[in-house]
Design an enzyme around this catalytic site. Structure first.
Site, PDB file in Angstrom:
ATOM      1  CD1 TRP A   1      -2.055  -2.169   2.012  1.00  9.55           C
ATOM      2  CD2 TRP A   1      -2.894  -1.425   0.073  1.00  9.55           C
ATOM      3  NE1 TRP A   1      -3.039  -3.037   1.598  1.00  9.55           N
ATOM      4  CE2 TRP A   1      -3.563  -2.619   0.419  1.00  9.55           C
ATOM      5  CE3 TRP A   1      -3.248  -0.773  -1.115  1.00  9.55           C
ATOM      6  CZ2 TRP A   1      -4.568  -3.170  -0.375  1.00  9.55           C
ATOM      7  CZ3 TRP A   1      -4.253  -1.324  -1.897  1.00  9.55           C
ATOM      8  CH2 TRP A   1      -4.899  -2.501  -1.537  1.00  9.55           C
TER       9      TRP A   1
ATOM     10  CG  ASP B   1      -3.125   3.845   4.391  1.00 12.16           C
ATOM     11  OD1 ASP B   1      -4.085   3.617   5.149  1.00 12.16           O
ATOM     12  OD2 ASP B   1      -2.924   3.213   3.331  1.00 12.16           O
TER      13      ASP B   1
ATOM     14  CE  LYS C   1      -8.556  -3.205   4.069  1.00 16.03           C
ATOM     15  NZ  LYS C   1      -7.435  -2.468   3.566  1.00 16.03           N
TER      16      LYS C   1
HETATM   17  C1  PLP Z   1      -6.965  -2.040   2.234  1.00 14.53           C
HETATM   18  C2  PLP Z   1      -5.938  -0.975   2.311  1.00 14.53           C
HETATM   19  C3  PLP Z   1      -5.857   0.031   1.326  1.00 14.53           C
HETATM   20  C4  PLP Z   1      -6.748   0.070   0.112  1.00 14.53           C
HETATM   21  O1  PLP Z   1      -8.035   0.399   0.452  1.00 14.53           O
HETATM   22  P1  PLP Z   1      -9.156   0.659  -0.665  1.00 14.53           P
HETATM   23  O2  PLP Z   1     -10.249   1.255   0.168  1.00 14.53           O
HETATM   24  O3  PLP Z   1      -9.499  -0.669  -1.239  1.00 14.53           O
HETATM   25  O4  PLP Z   1      -8.617   1.588  -1.659  1.00 14.53           O
HETATM   26  C5  PLP Z   1      -4.911   1.017   1.486  1.00 14.53           C
HETATM   27  N1  PLP Z   1      -4.089   1.027   2.552  1.00 14.53           N
HETATM   28  C6  PLP Z   1      -4.137   0.071   3.508  1.00 14.53           C
HETATM   29  C7  PLP Z   1      -3.190   0.135   4.662  1.00 14.53           C
HETATM   30  C8  PLP Z   1      -5.059  -0.955   3.417  1.00 14.53           C
HETATM   31  O5  PLP Z   1      -5.103  -1.903   4.358  1.00 14.53           O
END
Ligand code: PLP
Length: 359
Positions: free
Chosen positions: A101, A171, A195
């Protein structure tokens, strides 16, 4: 009805209490005669839902007044572009690449300016967090970007990088609300909610007000300017209304659990059960450097692909689902987010012990 123990990395398990409440309110939300799915986002009833959600999140995270909370769409992945479009004034930013990511964000950043990789753990399949105490960060970098919890690899920053005065952007998709954070250390904290918070379709961005400006990169679409959403209090256009409502219920649930200090204690207790077993097992092994282990995502392997596959299959039959590891790591991964009860982890470990004895 029978519910499984769902170890999915995302979309992931939600508190059963929240799902039951949502079910009860499905046809008639608090006397409105309609579902939250069916109501105007401009209605008084909905205004209360989104305002309460924001207030509860602010309380849980102790968000300072000079930060805005935005409920957006486009997934966490859309932020990979939105961040540079809004923040890259000098057309330069530093990225720490600790997984897929972070790497995607780094690659996307290159579309908008000079994205500089200042550290990486790719040399060892992202199984650790690099030393970030004295990085070579370009003087004129607009921000330093991290992915704080690496969902796929199961690592987590235990101390934030020394950004040398630069704005920190993080993030936190897979560790959102798993423990207390000092929001004032960040310029932006953001994450997709699927998540650890709610249903897919909502992204929460917590952003310091001075970073919200008209001065975005040329050609930035109206919908991708933080200012658009900040000025309209997340109601510039139709927001992901039902998803925000569920997030709001999860915030209430977290408050009832005792807030983020209590969640941290509980998450540490849960993770310890699994890590202690992995450290003592002769069959199963964790894949991550111990000091960098995530409380949320726990990857492990047997070292034998066929045995891994057998384990995943038998676990599923026994009611422990979504344990297959990410395709880039192989093996298994147990995601044990806030809503996974301790009992789920205990039962999984008991199942692993039995599997070890029998194989
Ligand atoms: C799942 C995830 C993403 C991507 O998320 P989307 O909503 O599918 O774009 C980005 N960063 C992290 C840390 C993730 O776990």
């Amino acid at each position: 009805m029978s519910r499984v123990y769902n170890f999915s990395a995302g979309p992931a398990v939600l508190p059963e209490e929240v799902l039951r409440e949502a079910a009860e309110e499905m046809l008639d939300y608090q006397g409105s005669g309609m579902s939250v799915m069916e109501m105007s986002h401009r209605s008084k009833v909905y205004e209360k839902i989104i305002k309460t959600a924001e207030a509860d999140l602010r309380e849980l995270m102790k968000i300072p007044d000079n930060y805005k909370v935005l409920f957006l769409q486009g997934g966490a992945s859309q932020q990979f572009a939105m961040i540079p479009m809004n923040l890259m004034k000098n057309k330069k930013a530093a990225y720490i690449v600790t997984g897929q990511w972070a790497k995607k964000a780094f690659q996307e950043g290159q579309n908008y300016g000079e994205a500089v990789k200042v550290a990486s753990s790719e040399d060892e399949t992202f199984s650790y967090i690099p030393d970030c105490s004295n990085l070579d960060i370009p003087e004129d970098a607009d921000y330093v970007y991290i992915c704080e919890n690496n969902t796929i690899y199961g690592t987590k920053y235990k101390t934030l990088p020394n950004t040398k005065g630069h704005t920190l952007v993080a993030d936190v998709s897979s560790c959102f609300l798993s423990e207390p954070v000092d929001v004032s250390k960040y310029g932006i904290i953001y994450g997709g909610v699927q998540k650890n918070i709610g249903p897919a379709g909502v992204v929460i961005v917590i952003i310091r007000e001075d970073l919200i400006t008209e001065d975005t990169l040329p050609g930035t679409p109206t919908m991708l300017k933080y200012k658009t959403h900040a000025d309209a209090e997340s109601l510039y256009n139709t927001p992901p209304a039902y998803g925000i409502y569920i997030c709001g219920k999860v915030f209430q649930w977290l408050k009832k659990q005792g807030g983020l200090d209590a969640m941290k204690a509980r998450n540490e207790e849960k993770a310890k059960i699994l890590y202690d077993f992995l450290d003592s097992s002769t069959m199963f092994k964790g894949t991550v450097r111990k000091e960098d282990r995530s409380l949320m995502n726990v990857p492990f392997v047997t070292g034998n692909k066929d045995l891994d596959a057998k384990f995943v299959k038998e676990a599923e039959a026994a009611g422990f689902v979504n344990l297959k590891g990410h395709r880039t790591v192989g093996g298994m991964r147990a995601s044990i987010y806030n809503a996974m009860p301790k009992e789920g982890v205990e039962k999984l470990v008991a199942f692993m012990k039995k599997f070890e004895e029998e194989n």
